[in-house]
Design an enzyme around this catalytic site. Sequence first.
Site, PDB file in Angstrom:
ATOM      1  N   GLY A 148       0.818  -1.199   0.000  1.00 47.15           N
ATOM      2  CA  GLY A 148       0.000   0.000   0.000  1.00 47.15           C
ATOM      3  C   GLY A 148       0.853   1.251   0.000  1.00 47.15           C
ATOM      4  N   CYS A 149       0.226   2.377  -0.279  1.00 45.23           N
ATOM      5  CA  CYS A 149       0.970   3.628  -0.413  1.00 45.23           C
ATOM      6  C   CYS A 149       1.479   4.123   0.935  1.00 45.23           C
ATOM      7  CB  CYS A 149       0.107   4.679  -1.100  1.00 45.23           C
ATOM      8  SG  CYS A 149      -1.568   4.824  -0.430  1.00 45.23           S
ATOM      9  N   TYR A 150       0.578   4.257   1.918  1.00 50.26           N
ATOM     10  CA  TYR A 150       1.031   4.688   3.238  1.00 50.26           C
ATOM     11  C   TYR A 150       2.082   3.720   3.793  1.00 50.26           C
ATOM     12  CZ  TYR A 150      -2.770   8.177   3.673  1.00 50.26           C
ATOM     13  OH  TYR A 150      -3.609   9.253   3.520  1.00 50.26           O
ATOM     14  N   THR A 152       4.255   1.828   2.322  1.00 45.13           N
ATOM     15  CA  THR A 152       5.554   1.988   1.669  1.00 45.13           C
ATOM     16  C   THR A 152       6.319   3.157   2.275  1.00 45.13           C
ATOM     17  OG1 THR A 152       4.793   1.033  -0.410  1.00 45.13           O
ATOM     18  CG2 THR A 152       6.690   2.505  -0.530  1.00 45.13           C
TER      19      THR A 152
END
Lengths: 346, 346, 346, 346
Positions: A148-150, A152
């Site tokens: 996921g973005c957060y 990472t």
Amino acid sequence: MLTVAVVGASGYTGLELVRILHGHPEVSVTCVTSERSAGKRIDDLFPTLRGCCDLVLENLEPVRVSGKADFIFTALPHKAAMEVVPTFLTLGKKVVDLSADYRLGDAEVYGAWYEQHLNPHLLQEAVYGLPELRRDRISGRALVANPGCYPTSIVLGLAPLLKEGLIDLKSIIADSASGVTGAGRAAKVDSLYCEVNEGYKAYGVGGVHRHTPEIEQELSLLAGEQVTITFTPHLVPMDRGILSTIYASPLKQTTTAELAELYSGFYSREPFVRVLPQGSLPSTAFVRGSNFCDISPLVDKRTGRIIVVSAIDNLMKGASGQAVQNMNIVCGFPETMGLDRPALFP
Amino acid sequence: MLTVAVVGASGYTGLELVRILHGHPEVSVTCVTSERSAGKRIDDLFPTLRGCCDLVLENLEPVRVSGKADFIFTALPHKAAMEVVPTFLTLGKKVVDLSADYRLGDAEVYGAWYEQHLNPHLLQEAVYGLPELRRDRISGRALVANPGCYPTSIVLGLAPLLKEGLIDLKSIIADSASGVTGAGRAAKVDSLYCEVNEGYKAYGVGGVHRHTPEIEQELSLLAGEQVTITFTPHLVPMDRGILSTIYASPLKQTTTAELAELYSGFYSREPFVRVLPQGSLPSTAFVRGSNFCDISPLVDKRTGRIIVVSAIDNLMKGASGQAVQNMNIVCGFPETMGLDRPALFP
Amino acid sequence: MLTVAVVGASGYTGLELVRILHGHPEVSVTCVTSERSAGKRIDDLFPTLRGCCDLVLENLEPVRVSGKADFIFTALPHKAAMEVVPTFLTLGKKVVDLSADYRLGDAEVYGAWYEQHLNPHLLQEAVYGLPELRRDRISGRALVANPGCYPTSIVLGLAPLLKEGLIDLKSIIADSASGVTGAGRAAKVDSLYCEVNEGYKAYGVGGVHRHTPEIEQELSLLAGEQVTITFTPHLVPMDRGILSTIYASPLKQTTTAELAELYSGFYSREPFVRVLPQGSLPSTAFVRGSNFCDISPLVDKRTGRIIVVSAIDNLMKGASGQAVQNMNIVCGFPETMGLDRPALFP
Amino acid sequence: MLTVAVVGASGYTGLELVRILHGHPEVSVTCVTSERSAGKRIDDLFPTLRGCCDLVLENLEPVRVSGKADFIFTALPHKAAMEVVPTFLTLGKKVVDLSADYRLGDAEVYGAWYEQHLNPHLLQEAVYGLPELRRDRISGRALVANPGCYPTSIVLGLAPLLKEGLIDLKSIIADSASGVTGAGRAAKVDSLYCEVNEGYKAYGVGGVHRHTPEIEQELSLLAGEQVTITFTPHLVPMDRGILSTIYASPLKQTTTAELAELYSGFYSREPFVRVLPQGSLPSTAFVRGSNFCDISPLVDKRTGRIIVVSAIDNLMKGASGQAVQNMNIVCGFPETMGLDRPALFP
């Protein structure tokens, strides 16, 4: 040329995959799918692609898609992914899944935060695709769960500290902020221009955001014991970018210079992690459209607290860029192939 | 009608004062000053004021200004304020100073964070103008030090917890974000549209932002002992607004419901503090152009940590709106006079 | 106190009406309706209104609404308005309708651009509410058709030229641009933040925008003969504002100075039209949140062509502000009551 | 590998050149200059370039720069360019000049709109580098005058009509709008975030913008006779992009279908001009970061007027992208090399 399908190509991460892969010399995108826009040319849906890709969006029928491509990116909502991934694997395809469906190793945790998992046996076959932490295990793997973005931004920000056992594991607070592409392309009042513009807000406050267990899983693996954190996401009026400001208490006093050395060493061979020179701080503007993660670690001298700031483009290193990086590793291409462009600024 | 001068009227807080006072029934703005634009009509400089205010901007000569107005707002950079405020006071004027010059009670602290103070004896005569905490002491006072924007959002966010002694004073982290008006109207590359737009960043990380001692002074007064915090400001691509997400560890376990009750009680008679219903969270968009401070306190059940989110318009409750509120209190006008408008949304 | 209902209060123009009327000393909003949000408190829907208005949104039942208010603003989509306005009139209420339903005097024209009119007899009873052109006919009227946003900016921009018969009627081109609130608050992909942000585009090009007949009706009335124009709307990534750049060929050569005199004279008694000094040009930023229309007329010396630039806030002078101005005129209140605030800038 | 210098690399077009050339397989950037930032690493000035380019910015000494590179891009303000270009040419370098200094063939015209030309003899040696109109004359040329941003969008928009002699030459109006990068990177109050954001305005109205003679020169060449136009630029709150909406009266009645055929034929072999399908309209968002020019021609049936809408990225096809395209042509590289990426969207 590797034939590639982008499943779920009418969302922002799907479009971003097609955009990146257009510049990848070893890949040919041969199939794009979309339930809501099936039958439409993808360059009618996204006029940016005119002259670059004229494929017609198809319904998602896994067997037919598998007949057209050897490598498959699933850019679907959670649940929708686990309904089709097993078929792709059975048919011998390699898959990078951008949803949350294979990120959590424990089906019970998945069940608690999402819903009952449809194919829990695959959780052990999947690898969590954060190349900086487990490049070797990604190589050749059939199923990569793209982070996921957060997570990472936060996991890369904390990895050196946790690996070295330098911080109090109960003290971690991650205060993050995302651009609006993170909310996807669904037609919702909350995502309208006039609702978002000229406003900044927190959401999912108090440990309820679904990225929380994913972050904690990875931090716990790094720490070698269970880590529980406070994670607060915010929404910023901009298209792209995630910046995480992470706080932790050191177990023994340290300095910014020591942290700079630690981080520079830890990431010295990473093509996409830039540990900034002391005195510089990341901005999402400096990674927009690129696959870089910029990190600055430092110490608040007055309180002794460690503060790490990390920035990524949520659609690139936070989603589609990292997915292509994973494909490169799986397939044995140079890891930076198709991804070696600096950010677009301004 | 009270005659009012706005000293430093070519900046954003000066303009905001003129805008607010145009709608104030007991006040007449009779003098506006600006070094860089002296001789120019203020409505040529700010075309929003056409048809509302046609005063000519003057050089700042304190005696002449004092001859034109009985109440003076100084909207100047720090140092510039303390060069003229003593004259205004000597001439019997009431002053609300929007700079940092009279906010810190201790001249040494001022010296450490800014420079040597020119009139330290006035620090004890000035009152720190946060009406919610010391309304009585503001009334009738000759010199009010108008609080900074970040401090207003953080101190209002923490006051109930500190007054009740509920939190570990070493655990406080304030993660704040501001719109770009906070950087002022000076021509700097860093404030250019294309440098700021589509980017989110931290700045002044590690306890170096000058609002830090001001925040700590007020928190310490509330706590009854010295408080040291970690404060991290961020810059958001929007014009107005400050949102603070504040973290603290409770001394004993508490719940969101208990905090809601505490905050609702504490602020029950405050016209400009809105404690939001449980489940709602502040956004800077909901206070834009208004004098409200929106606050949500809650508990992260997984870690037990308290999280308070507060939002203000940095030019209103964070500067000019609060300055007018202070003027109302000083002069005995109804406290909400000229300030009772809801936010402009969208 | 005049009791007022805002019918259709969950859209942006409805919210703007409630916001303006909160500051109107002769008015009390007693009823707000919304089909999609009935049963919800309006300040839960729009948190900007907390502490200012706590009415519960109701379903739209005209008889019940009429029992609660003497003056009614209908802020509904076209068609929905003409389904309820006749009942309000029958029950003796005064109505300002913000939809398109009563703006066109000719039912056939309405039919050609919208659909069959349900109560064409009312078209003659309604007055087109542009106060600068027909203030006398608005006074006391039961039904005012509040002008569209683009028409307001274009008609005010051209009125002096047409009244004086100075331009070639076949030469008029209006090139306009609007902020995104003009697209309303419906959940559509096209209005999502990430679809609109960082892009500028034309839409409805080629004489197909529904404001075209309304503009032409008013221009024709001013000219005394049929006028056909080219009108091109554009979308700007900002919340509020319409700017029209209007081109026309003069019948005989003129100068910027002559036009400045003409316009200044024509609008000399208008409280909300500001003819800018020569050399100044309008910006939507300078009218944001205000009811002003800023106008600059000038001559392109090289081609002899006349260019008029006009700017309004589409939600204020282009909708709700003008609606309140019309209410003031209908009811005999001072025309600027509740509307005498300068713009919010920045 | 061709060695390349970017002269004036601390502005936005200079940075954009470095960004593009980083992805160009036949080029190596070996020298970057900047007066204001000489001595600084370019990736300290523009952190986007970290890991991509670590050159140190140098003072502009033409002889030394010529010793380091065989091809030179001058991304300087006007006048500064003509002070150094002759030296580069004398030393046998190829130059693409992004300033206005060599765009106008007539030194008197240059003198009237800018100032006295320092080397008027070079005006005849330079070629105006719009590849779609004079690719053959660019090939191998020593000095290419790279077109302005507005002119590129307008000339490409009108070329087919003028070549075919289809329009009344006195009827042309170009209404254009630009993102803020068009104003450059100088520290000016007018370009501050809070001055520009949330506003839309016209500027340089009435034929005074310096791009006017450049546009007219190219239109006149296409038409075979002198063309005078009305050109109005606007400023849009976004980073990148120019959209021109161009109006002209046809000499005889035509249709959208006929225009579509004309334009599709005219640009059928152009890699960077996309004539959109009927019913589609350009947006600057769809060309952001790419070298495409999107064009839609159509007829307003009600007035018979032709309307052409064209969109480019002002830093790409409007400046640095076109400059690299010109370099490719001059040097015999494939014309799209380094430029074949779709836009970044969102």
